[in-house]
Design a protein around this motif. Structure first.
Motif, short mmCIF file in Angstrom:
data_model
loop_
_atom_site.label_atom_id
_atom_site.label_comp_id
_atom_site.label_asym_id
_atom_site.label_seq_id
_atom_site.Cartn_x
_atom_site.Cartn_y
_atom_site.Cartn_z
N ASN A 30 0.80 -1.23 0.00
CA ASN A 30 0.00 0.00 0.00
C ASN A 30 0.83 1.28 0.00
O ASN A 30 0.52 2.24 0.69
CB ASN A 30 -0.97 0.00 1.19
N ILE A 31 1.88 1.31 -0.80
CA ILE A 31 2.64 2.56 -0.96
C ILE A 31 2.02 3.35 -2.11
O ILE A 31 1.11 2.87 -2.79
CB ILE A 31 4.15 2.31 -1.16
N ALA A 32 2.51 4.54 -2.34
CA ALA A 32 1.90 5.44 -3.33
C ALA A 32 1.73 4.78 -4.70
O ALA A 32 0.66 4.89 -5.32
CB ALA A 32 2.72 6.72 -3.45
N VAL A 33 2.75 4.09 -5.18
CA VAL A 33 2.65 3.48 -6.51
C VAL A 33 1.58 2.39 -6.53
O VAL A 33 0.89 2.21 -7.54
CB VAL A 33 4.02 2.96 -7.00
N ASP A 34 1.40 1.68 -5.43
CA ASP A 34 0.35 0.65 -5.36
C ASP A 34 -1.03 1.30 -5.42
O ASP A 34 -1.92 0.83 -6.13
CB ASP A 34 0.48 -0.16 -4.07
N ARG A 35 -1.20 2.38 -4.68
CA ARG A 35 -2.49 3.08 -4.70
C ARG A 35 -2.78 3.65 -6.09
O ARG A 35 -3.92 3.60 -6.56
CB ARG A 35 -2.50 4.17 -3.63
N GLU A 36 -1.76 4.17 -6.75
CA GLU A 36 -1.94 4.67 -8.12
C GLU A 36 -2.35 3.54 -9.06
O GLU A 36 -3.21 3.74 -9.93
CB GLU A 36 -0.65 5.32 -8.61
N ASP A 37 -1.75 2.38 -8.90
CA ASP A 37 -2.10 1.23 -9.73
C ASP A 37 -3.55 0.81 -9.52
O ASP A 37 -4.28 0.53 -10.48
CB ASP A 37 -1.17 0.05 -9.45
N VAL A 38 -3.97 0.75 -8.26
CA VAL A 38 -5.35 0.36 -7.97
C VAL A 38 -6.33 1.40 -8.50
O VAL A 38 -7.36 1.05 -9.09
CB VAL A 38 -5.55 0.13 -6.45
N GLU A 39 -5.99 2.66 -8.36
CA GLU A 39 -6.84 3.72 -8.90
C GLU A 39 -6.97 3.57 -10.43
O GLU A 39 -8.06 3.69 -10.99
CB GLU A 39 -6.29 5.09 -8.55
N TYR A 40 -5.86 3.30 -11.08
CA TYR A 40 -5.87 3.12 -12.53
C TYR A 40 -6.75 1.93 -12.93
O TYR A 40 -7.58 2.03 -13.84
CB TYR A 40 -4.44 2.91 -13.04
N LEU A 41 -6.59 0.80 -12.23
CA LEU A 41 -7.42 -0.37 -12.52
C LEU A 41 -8.89 -0.07 -12.28
O LEU A 41 -9.75 -0.48 -13.07
CB LEU A 41 -6.98 -1.56 -11.66
#
Length: 85
Positions: A30-41
């Motif tokens: 749950n770091i920033a890049v993970d949250r960005e990935d989930v938002e994108y999906l």
């Protein structure tokens, strides 16, 4: 998992995570890049928040090591942030 290029190679079998599994694989870190990935999906697939929650409850939560509350809260935060009602 989804098979890729079935029957194209004699000894090589390629598989990819489905979008829900990919999103849930990012829950623990749950770091920033993970949250960005989930938002994108969530926006491009688009993911269904009820399916994401159900998959978490049925498949991931039973095997989580550590504090379940942290994972539950992270999923709640994702659903609130990326799936406006």
């Amino acid at each position: 998992m989804t098979a890729l290029f079935q029957g194209q190679f004699k000894h090589l079998h390629l598989f990819a995570l489905d979008p829900y599994d990919l999103a849930l694989s990012k829950l623990s870190r749950n770091i920033a890049v993970d949250r960005e990935d989930v938002e994108y999906l969530a926006k491009t697939i688009p993911l269904d928040p009820q399916v994401l929650r159900q998959r978490y409850s049925d498949e991931l939560r039973p095997i989580v090591i550590g504090d379940l509350r942290v994972h539950d809260q992270t999923l709640d935060m994702w659903i609130e942030a990326y799936f406006p009602s």
